[in-house]
Design an enzyme around this catalytic site. Structure first.
Site, PDB file in Angstrom:
ATOM      1  N   ARG A  12      -7.652  31.369  25.885  1.00  0.00           N
ATOM      2  CA  ARG A  12      -6.656  31.291  26.935  1.00  0.00           C
ATOM      3  C   ARG A  12      -5.849  30.011  26.731  1.00  0.00           C
ATOM      4  NH1 ARG A  12      -9.314  28.042  30.683  1.00  0.00           N
ATOM      5  NH2 ARG A  12      -7.804  28.461  32.305  1.00  0.00           N
ATOM      6  N   ARG A  38       0.365  25.365  33.593  1.00  0.00           N
ATOM      7  CA  ARG A  38       0.253  24.761  34.923  1.00  0.00           C
ATOM      8  C   ARG A  38       1.619  24.802  35.592  1.00  0.00           C
ATOM      9  NH1 ARG A  38      -2.510  18.997  34.295  1.00  0.00           N
ATOM     10  NH2 ARG A  38      -4.480  19.947  33.695  1.00  0.00           N
ATOM     11  N   ARG A  63     -14.804  20.893  10.087  1.00  0.00           N
ATOM     12  CA  ARG A  63     -13.472  20.388   9.808  1.00  0.00           C
ATOM     13  C   ARG A  63     -13.591  18.867   9.854  1.00  0.00           C
ATOM     14  NH1 ARG A  63      -9.569  22.210   7.391  1.00  0.00           N
ATOM     15  NH2 ARG A  63      -7.930  21.287   8.697  1.00  0.00           N
ATOM     16  N   ARG A  65      -1.466  13.669  15.284  1.00  0.00           N
ATOM     17  CA  ARG A  65      -1.129  12.793  16.407  1.00  0.00           C
ATOM     18  C   ARG A  65      -1.142  11.320  16.015  1.00  0.00           C
ATOM     19  NH1 ARG A  65      -6.153  13.661  20.616  1.00  0.00           N
ATOM     20  NH2 ARG A  65      -7.849  13.542  19.125  1.00  0.00           N
ATOM     21  N   GLU A 107      -3.606  10.512  12.781  1.00  0.00           N
ATOM     22  CA  GLU A 107      -4.780  11.375  12.587  1.00  0.00           C
ATOM     23  C   GLU A 107      -4.373  12.584  11.739  1.00  0.00           C
ATOM     24  OE1 GLU A 107      -7.051  11.756  16.262  1.00  0.00           O
ATOM     25  OE2 GLU A 107      -7.371  13.852  15.743  1.00  0.00           O
ATOM     26  N   TYR A 127     -19.703  21.169  19.277  1.00  0.00           N
ATOM     27  CA  TYR A 127     -18.761  20.170  19.746  1.00  0.00           C
ATOM     28  C   TYR A 127     -19.191  19.759  21.151  1.00  0.00           C
ATOM     29  CZ  TYR A 127     -15.065  17.358  21.366  1.00  0.00           C
ATOM     30  OH  TYR A 127     -14.399  16.288  21.885  1.00  0.00           O
ATOM     31  N   ASP A 161     -18.487  16.916  24.247  1.00  0.00           N
ATOM     32  CA  ASP A 161     -17.820  15.748  24.809  1.00  0.00           C
ATOM     33  C   ASP A 161     -18.892  14.720  25.183  1.00  0.00           C
ATOM     34  OD1 ASP A 161     -15.077  16.050  24.643  1.00  0.00           O
ATOM     35  OD2 ASP A 161     -14.959  17.309  26.434  1.00  0.00           O
TER      36      ASP A 161
HETATM   37  P1  FAD Z   1     -22.438  10.505  16.494  1.00  0.00           P
HETATM   38  O1  FAD Z   1     -21.567   9.612  17.259  1.00  0.00           O
HETATM   39  O2  FAD Z   1     -21.880  11.135  15.271  1.00  0.00           O
HETATM   40  O3  FAD Z   1     -23.759   9.738  16.112  1.00  0.00           O
HETATM   41  C1  FAD Z   1     -24.634  10.154  15.092  1.00  0.00           C
HETATM   42  C2  FAD Z   1     -25.015   8.939  14.292  1.00  0.00           C
HETATM   43  O4  FAD Z   1     -26.030   9.323  13.350  1.00  0.00           O
HETATM   44  C3  FAD Z   1     -23.866   8.367  13.483  1.00  0.00           C
HETATM   45  O5  FAD Z   1     -23.701   7.003  13.798  1.00  0.00           O
HETATM   46  C4  FAD Z   1     -24.309   8.563  12.026  1.00  0.00           C
HETATM   47  O6  FAD Z   1     -23.902   7.505  11.177  1.00  0.00           O
HETATM   48  C5  FAD Z   1     -25.816   8.615  12.160  1.00  0.00           C
HETATM   49  N1  FAD Z   1     -26.457   9.359  11.066  1.00  0.00           N
HETATM   50  C6  FAD Z   1     -26.198  10.614  10.673  1.00  0.00           C
HETATM   51  N2  FAD Z   1     -26.995  10.954   9.637  1.00  0.00           N
HETATM   52  C7  FAD Z   1     -27.782   9.885   9.381  1.00  0.00           C
HETATM   53  C8  FAD Z   1     -28.801   9.636   8.436  1.00  0.00           C
HETATM   54  N3  FAD Z   1     -29.164  10.548   7.528  1.00  0.00           N
HETATM   55  N4  FAD Z   1     -29.397   8.417   8.443  1.00  0.00           N
HETATM   56  C9  FAD Z   1     -29.024   7.467   9.352  1.00  0.00           C
HETATM   57  N5  FAD Z   1     -28.063   7.660  10.277  1.00  0.00           N
HETATM   58  C10 FAD Z   1     -27.449   8.857  10.301  1.00  0.00           C
HETATM   59  N6  FAD Z   1     -15.584  13.150  23.725  1.00  0.00           N
HETATM   60  C11 FAD Z   1     -15.110  12.892  24.962  1.00  0.00           C
HETATM   61  O7  FAD Z   1     -15.850  12.970  25.943  1.00  0.00           O
HETATM   62  N7  FAD Z   1     -13.803  12.512  25.142  1.00  0.00           N
HETATM   63  C12 FAD Z   1     -12.924  12.409  24.111  1.00  0.00           C
HETATM   64  O8  FAD Z   1     -11.753  12.074  24.325  1.00  0.00           O
HETATM   65  C13 FAD Z   1     -13.398  12.695  22.802  1.00  0.00           C
HETATM   66  N8  FAD Z   1     -12.571  12.610  21.748  1.00  0.00           N
HETATM   67  C14 FAD Z   1     -13.045  12.914  20.501  1.00  0.00           C
HETATM   68  C15 FAD Z   1     -12.157  12.810  19.438  1.00  0.00           C
HETATM   69  C16 FAD Z   1     -12.581  13.119  18.153  1.00  0.00           C
HETATM   70  C17 FAD Z   1     -11.615  13.006  17.018  1.00  0.00           C
HETATM   71  C18 FAD Z   1     -13.916  13.552  17.943  1.00  0.00           C
HETATM   72  C19 FAD Z   1     -14.370  13.931  16.576  1.00  0.00           C
HETATM   73  C20 FAD Z   1     -14.809  13.619  19.000  1.00  0.00           C
HETATM   74  C21 FAD Z   1     -14.382  13.302  20.296  1.00  0.00           C
HETATM   75  N9  FAD Z   1     -15.255  13.323  21.373  1.00  0.00           N
HETATM   76  C22 FAD Z   1     -14.777  13.063  22.638  1.00  0.00           C
HETATM   77  C23 FAD Z   1     -16.692  13.645  21.209  1.00  0.00           C
HETATM   78  C24 FAD Z   1     -17.569  12.393  20.968  1.00  0.00           C
HETATM   79  O9  FAD Z   1     -17.157  11.724  19.810  1.00  0.00           O
HETATM   80  C25 FAD Z   1     -19.032  12.849  20.849  1.00  0.00           C
HETATM   81  O10 FAD Z   1     -19.434  13.419  22.050  1.00  0.00           O
HETATM   82  C26 FAD Z   1     -20.043  11.743  20.520  1.00  0.00           C
HETATM   83  O11 FAD Z   1     -19.575  10.812  19.596  1.00  0.00           O
HETATM   84  C27 FAD Z   1     -21.299  12.396  19.951  1.00  0.00           C
HETATM   85  O12 FAD Z   1     -22.352  11.456  19.854  1.00  0.00           O
HETATM   86  P2  FAD Z   1     -23.589  11.745  18.884  1.00  0.00           P
HETATM   87  O13 FAD Z   1     -24.556  10.644  19.088  1.00  0.00           O
HETATM   88  O14 FAD Z   1     -24.048  13.135  19.072  1.00  0.00           O
HETATM   89  O15 FAD Z   1     -22.982  11.727  17.414  1.00  0.00           O
END
Ligand code: FAD
Length: 383
Positions: free
Chosen positions: A175, A179, A261, A293, A313, A361, A363
């Site tokens: 969708r 707005r 991606r 962007r 980006e 994915y 947030d």
């Molecule tokens: P990560 O932050 O990826 O943490 C995982 C960690 O594990 C990393 O530091 C990595 O280095 C480490 N790791 C992986 N494998 C290994 C290994 N083998 N050994 C040691 N370390 C390892 N969310 C929002 O709420 N608002 C937003 O506006 C928003 N914008 C975004 C924009 C983009 C471009 C992207 C990609 C995401 C966005 N998000 C947003 C989502 C947000 O980034 C995630 O929710 C959050 O970062 C996820 O946290 P995580 O701990 O799951 O993963």
């Protein structure tokens, strides 16, 4: 004496790993946290340039409708009242996002919701006999009509996915909210903002009390500890692992690679420029412009800081070794993930969490919620 044995080895100092660590440490457990990157916070890492918090991995706006999560994160940060109101540039034209009366007014010179609805109605292209759209272009044309699709959706989506809209499946766009009010606030959640000290400071606080080893990859670390043990040297040990890296990598890709991606960020520091684009986020919707962007970081904090820093980006195909930003949750990949999950369930004393461990994915608010739930479950099961 250096502590060597821990209740948990937490792989990944991102938001998931750090919330989980904080919670279990609050219940008297000990955590050894490792990350292969040279800093904590994973993808929410913010660096600081002349007072400007730079979102190194893309614009991160905290927003949630979950009061509990909002109260939780506010223990570790003060948030400003930033409201995400991105803009879109198409050729020489500039539009408000998300699609709202400001956008329609700029597109068609109209003023009222009825005029806008009539215009959209005259432009939508319904498929004969109520047939379902067979590609993204048909789907978008049926939902919003030609002007919005061609100026604001087509080129942007094609850059994001690296494919023409006619080759993309219709389900990607289920969708497209339109707005019919003059409201540029992108999110509808009641709580929104940016932490005034940046995101890294939040993770630093969450990890207080943990032993943190940076620049440390899980597999190499395990090998090193194994060797240490064999040689009778002091080594780290732990009872349980929380793994927040890629689930397929954990299993050595034994069932094949999950698809992602990726993105490439091109940062430009402009100490002499005060205000580059006048907004935190501007999307570029023409296909001919290679980036999707430009972020101007100082606008997340209402222009604080000297000079400016921007980031372009660029979407990119993901290849092994690149940062996997967005899981491709199509049927084939979801099925492959389900197989990895079955392997994960058989692993003893290993938990999988976060966007990479759960191939989803997420947030930030959802990551916090999931990490809190996992920690509660852990605490319950070990009492
Ligand atoms: P990560 O932050 O990826 O943490 C995982 C960690 O594990 C990393 O530091 C990595 O280095 C480490 N790791 C992986 N494998 C290994 C290994 N083998 N050994 C040691 N370390 C390892 N969310 C929002 O709420 N608002 C937003 O506006 C928003 N914008 C975004 C924009 C983009 C471009 C992207 C990609 C995401 C966005 N998000 C947003 C989502 C947000 O980034 C995630 O929710 C959050 O970062 C996820 O946290 P995580 O701990 O799951 O993963």
């Amino acid at each position: 004496m250096i502590q060597r044995h821990f209740d948990y080895l937490v792989v990944g100092a991102g938001l998931f790993g750090s919330v989980f660590s904080h919670e279990v440490m609050g219940q008297g457990k000990s955590c050894l946290v490792i990350d292969k990157r040279p800093y904590v916070a994973g993808n929410i890492y913010t660096s600081k340039v002349r007072g400007i918090h730079v979102h190194e991995f893309g614009a991160h706006i905290f927003h949630t409708s979950d009061r509990e999560v909002w109260d939780y994160i506010n223990q570790f940060a003060q948030f400003n009242h930033f409201v995400n109101s991105p803009m879109a540039v198409y050729k020489e034209e500039i539009y408000n996002l998300p699609f709202n009366m400001n956008t329609f007014s700029r597109l068609w010179g109209i003023k009222t919701p009825n005029e806008a609805k009539a215009k959209v109605g005259s432009q939508v292209v319904s498929l004969p006999g109520g047939k379902e759209a067979s590609n993204l272009e048909q789907q978008a044309l049926a939902l919003v009509g030609r002007d919005i699709y061609e100026k604001l959706i087509k080129g942007y989506t094609e850059k994001q996915w690296g494919r023409d809209c006619v080759e993309l499946p219709a389900f990607i766009i289920k969708r497209i909210p339109l707005r019919y009010t003059y409201d540029n606030n992108y999110f509808t959640d009641p709580y929104q903002g940016i932490p005034v000290d940046g995101y890294t400071a939040i993770v630093d606080k969450l990890l207080e009390g943990a032993k943190v080893l940076l620049g440390t990859d899980y597999r190499n670390f395990c090998k090193e500890q194994e060797q240490c043990r064999e040689q009778g040297k002091d080594c780290f040990s732990w009872d349980k692992v929380l793994y927040t890296g890629m689930i397929d990598e954990y299993f050595d890709f034994c069932l094949g690679n999950l698809a992602y991606r990726s993105l490439r960020f091109e940062k430009e520091d402009m100490p002499e420029v005060d205000n580059f684009q006048g907004n935190a986020v501007i999307n570029y919707t023409e296909r001919e412009i290679p980036y999707t962007r430009i972020i101007e970081h100082k606008h997340f904090q209402f222009g604080e800081g000297e000079g400016t820093v921007i980031t372009r980006e660029y979407p990119a195909d993901w290849e092994p070794g690149m940062e996997p930003y967005y899981p491709v949750n199509d049927e084939a990949n979801n099925q492959l993930f389900a197989k990895y999950q079955k392997l994960a369930q058989k692993e003893k004393n290993v938990l999988f969490g976060g966007r990479l461990g759960q191939y989803r994915y997420y947030d930030m608010d959802k990551v916090i919620k999931a990490a809190l739930l996992m920690a509660q479950e852990e605490i319950r099961s070990t009492v």
